[in-house]
Scaffold this motif. Structure first.
Motif, mmCIF file in Angstrom:
data_model
loop_
_atom_site.group_PDB
_atom_site.id
_atom_site.type_symbol
_atom_site.label_atom_id
_atom_site.label_comp_id
_atom_site.label_asym_id
_atom_site.label_seq_id
_atom_site.Cartn_x
_atom_site.Cartn_y
_atom_site.Cartn_z
ATOM 1 N N TRP A 121 0.829 -1.208 0.000
ATOM 2 C CA TRP A 121 0.000 0.000 0.000
ATOM 3 C C TRP A 121 0.869 1.265 0.000
ATOM 4 O O TRP A 121 0.591 2.211 -0.732
ATOM 5 C CB TRP A 121 -0.953 0.001 1.188
ATOM 6 C CG TRP A 121 -1.829 1.210 1.178
ATOM 7 C CD1 TRP A 121 -1.750 2.296 1.998
ATOM 8 C CD2 TRP A 121 -2.889 1.491 0.266
ATOM 9 N NE1 TRP A 121 -2.701 3.217 1.655
ATOM 10 C CE2 TRP A 121 -3.419 2.747 0.595
ATOM 11 C CE3 TRP A 121 -3.447 0.799 -0.802
ATOM 12 C CZ2 TRP A 121 -4.455 3.334 -0.098
ATOM 13 C CZ3 TRP A 121 -4.487 1.385 -1.487
ATOM 14 C CH2 TRP A 121 -4.988 2.625 -1.140
ATOM 15 N N ALA A 122 1.910 1.278 0.808
ATOM 16 C CA ALA A 122 2.782 2.454 0.854
ATOM 17 C C ALA A 122 3.485 2.662 -0.485
ATOM 18 O O ALA A 122 3.644 3.801 -0.937
ATOM 19 C CB ALA A 122 3.804 2.316 1.982
ATOM 20 N N THR A 123 3.880 1.588 -1.133
ATOM 21 C CA THR A 123 4.512 1.707 -2.445
ATOM 22 C C THR A 123 3.527 2.254 -3.471
ATOM 23 O O THR A 123 3.886 3.089 -4.310
ATOM 24 C CB THR A 123 5.064 0.352 -2.898
ATOM 25 O OG1 THR A 123 5.949 -0.144 -1.886
ATOM 26 C CG2 THR A 123 5.804 0.463 -4.204
ATOM 27 N N PHE A 124 2.287 1.809 -3.407
ATOM 28 C CA PHE A 124 1.249 2.357 -4.291
ATOM 29 C C PHE A 124 1.077 3.855 -4.049
ATOM 30 O O PHE A 124 0.952 4.636 -4.989
ATOM 31 C CB PHE A 124 -0.076 1.618 -4.065
ATOM 32 C CG PHE A 124 -1.228 2.223 -4.816
ATOM 33 C CD1 PHE A 124 -1.356 2.039 -6.176
ATOM 34 C CD2 PHE A 124 -2.172 2.993 -4.154
ATOM 35 C CE1 PHE A 124 -2.416 2.604 -6.871
ATOM 36 C CE2 PHE A 124 -3.222 3.574 -4.829
ATOM 37 C CZ PHE A 124 -3.348 3.373 -6.206
ATOM 38 N N MET A 125 1.094 4.257 -2.793
ATOM 39 C CA MET A 125 0.939 5.670 -2.463
ATOM 40 C C MET A 125 2.151 6.494 -2.936
ATOM 41 O O MET A 125 2.001 7.656 -3.293
ATOM 42 C CB MET A 125 0.727 5.855 -0.961
ATOM 43 C CG MET A 125 -0.565 5.229 -0.455
ATOM 44 S SD MET A 125 -2.028 5.901 -1.237
ATOM 45 C CE MET A 125 -2.187 7.428 -0.361
ATOM 46 N N VAL A 126 3.342 5.893 -2.936
ATOM 47 C CA VAL A 126 4.527 6.591 -3.444
ATOM 48 C C VAL A 126 4.335 6.936 -4.917
ATOM 49 O O VAL A 126 4.620 8.051 -5.346
ATOM 50 C CB VAL A 126 5.804 5.727 -3.278
ATOM 51 C CG1 VAL A 126 6.966 6.295 -4.061
ATOM 52 C CG2 VAL A 126 6.175 5.605 -1.820
ATOM 53 N N VAL A 127 3.828 5.998 -5.664
ATOM 54 C CA VAL A 127 3.690 6.184 -7.101
ATOM 55 C C VAL A 127 2.579 7.175 -7.437
ATOM 56 O O VAL A 127 2.656 7.888 -8.434
ATOM 57 C CB VAL A 127 3.439 4.825 -7.784
ATOM 58 C CG1 VAL A 127 3.189 4.980 -9.263
ATOM 59 C CG2 VAL A 127 4.612 3.899 -7.550
#
Length: 166
Positions: free
Chosen positions: A12-18
């Motif tokens: 989820w955090a990686t998705f939010m980074v993008v």
């Protein structure tokens, strides 16, 4: 349970980074994603890899990214930009994900190995032999790639602000 929770937070955090438009907000989520990945390494029985993840990536590389963002200094005056960074809406998401990671870490510290057997530990000698043995060229190429990215970001930032000399 700690593995699944840490993995979900990392995804989820990686998705939010993008998907973030503000670079500092994306960097906050990236820190959470890197810490979640360190928790995954720890739960999988690689505490040394988890510590390296925190020290190298969540520490040194994130300082480099923040330095590049500060160096580019694109657009708005400093006071307006800093006020947007301090706004609670930029910290709520990463704060909640970090709280979930803290809960997963606390659960992992309480629970023993699932099968009750010993967990294989990777020591520093094994990591050093792997990195500077067959992969020494890849480690050096990665450092050159980071340097090239930093120089490119500086050059692009100067060009966007109109400071390029002909």
């Amino acid at each position: 349970m700690p593995f699944l929770l840490s993995a979900l937070v990392a995804v989820w955090a990686t998705f939010m980074v993008v998907t973030r438009a503000v670079a500092i907000h994306a960097l906050l989520y990236l820190v959470v994603a890197l810490l979640a990945l360190a928790c995954v390494f720890d739960v999988l029985g690689a505490p040394f890899a988890a510590i390296l993840e925190v020290i190298v990536y969540a520490g040194a590389i994130m300082v480099l990214f923040v330095f590049v963002v500060m160096m580019l200094n694109l657009g708005r005056p400093d006071r307006l930009r800093e006020n947007s960074w301090i706004a609670p809406r930029g910290w709520i998401g990463p704060g909640l994900l970090a709280a979930l990671l803290l809960a997963a870490l606390a659960d992992a510290l309480v629970v023993a190995a699932p099968d009750g057997g010993p967990i294989a530990v990777i020591d520093t000698r094994q990591v050093g032999l792997a990195l500077y043995g067959p992969y020494v060229l890849m480690v050096e190429l990665a450092s050159f790639l980071l340097l090239a990215g930093l120089v490119s970001a500086f050059r692009i930032g100067r060009h966007i602000r109109g400071e390029d000399a002909p």
